[in-house]
Design an enzyme around this catalytic site. Sequence first.
Site, PDB file in Angstrom:
ATOM      1  N   LYS A 101       4.801  13.553  -8.632  1.00 32.84           N
ATOM      2  CA  LYS A 101       5.135  13.010  -7.315  1.00 32.84           C
ATOM      3  C   LYS A 101       4.089  13.503  -6.328  1.00 32.84           C
ATOM      4  O   LYS A 101       3.803  14.695  -6.274  1.00 32.84           O
ATOM      5  CB  LYS A 101       6.521  13.529  -6.924  1.00 32.84           C
ATOM      6  CG  LYS A 101       7.152  12.785  -5.782  1.00 32.84           C
ATOM      7  CD  LYS A 101       8.631  13.110  -5.700  1.00 32.84           C
ATOM      8  CE  LYS A 101       9.252  12.429  -4.511  1.00 32.84           C
ATOM      9  NZ  LYS A 101       9.731  13.379  -3.519  1.00 32.84           N
ATOM     10  N   HIS A 103       4.069  12.680  -2.905  1.00 32.28           N
ATOM     11  CA  HIS A 103       4.493  12.625  -1.503  1.00 32.28           C
ATOM     12  C   HIS A 103       5.758  13.463  -1.353  1.00 32.28           C
ATOM     13  O   HIS A 103       6.232  14.046  -2.337  1.00 32.28           O
ATOM     14  CB  HIS A 103       4.762  11.170  -1.095  1.00 32.28           C
ATOM     15  CG  HIS A 103       5.830  10.527  -1.898  1.00 32.28           C
ATOM     16  ND1 HIS A 103       5.595  10.018  -3.168  1.00 32.28           N
ATOM     17  CD2 HIS A 103       7.151  10.366  -1.676  1.00 32.28           C
ATOM     18  CE1 HIS A 103       6.720   9.544  -3.660  1.00 32.28           C
ATOM     19  NE2 HIS A 103       7.687   9.748  -2.770  1.00 32.28           N
TER      20      HIS A 103
END
Length: 208
Positions: A101, A103
């Site tokens: 991931k 963000h």
Amino acid sequence: MNKHQFIEFVMQTGVLKLGEFTLKSGRISPYFFNAGLFNTGGQLATLAKGYAGAIADAKFDFDVLFGPAYKGIPLAATTSVSLAQDFNIDKPYAFNRKEAKDHGEGGNIVGHALEGDVLIIDDVITAGTAIREAMDIIKANGARPAGVVIALDRMEKGQSDLSAIQEVEQEFGIPVMSIITLNDIIDYLAAKNDEQSQQYLDAMKAYR
Ligand code: OMP
């Protein structure tokens, strides 16, 4: 719940099936344990209590319970609930994302940080491939694998003459706990006197 009751439970839910199955490792097995079929809240609660009981019985101390994605995620979440509610053992738990991931909070670990002595929770160990991947994740996060708890020990050969579980125990110096083993299933079938159980019993013994 004792081992006998747990086996009845996995037979009734269809999680444990007898027949002929091809495993991830390519081996042909007379039985298969599909933990993905625990798919109601009630079933998951019973399963979680089985895991929590195995951890509590072993008096196993650890810092974080880790459930490798995907199948380990509900196992870690529900077992930590049962540990707290049924055994008064309130511990942090974590799981990993399979996709990185980039963000938000970032990182691949969800829940508590992977730190200290980590207890891995998983469904089944056959050849030990899945569990080695979990070890790598723990080490990459700077934590230590401290133990493994699984539902079923299939008692299968690993990469050497030892069983896959003995290899994991020796290589990483950690215990592997299980709710049931192949031997428990064999004992269960042996105690049943119907013809079909006897047929399966022979196939299971031959496989062992
Ligand atoms: P290894 O990675 O070879 O240890 O195999 C473990 C994995 O095999 C499990 O996480 C399952 O994905 C799958 N499996 C079962 O779920 N149940 C079984 O009874 C047997 C296997 C298997 O394919 O060996």
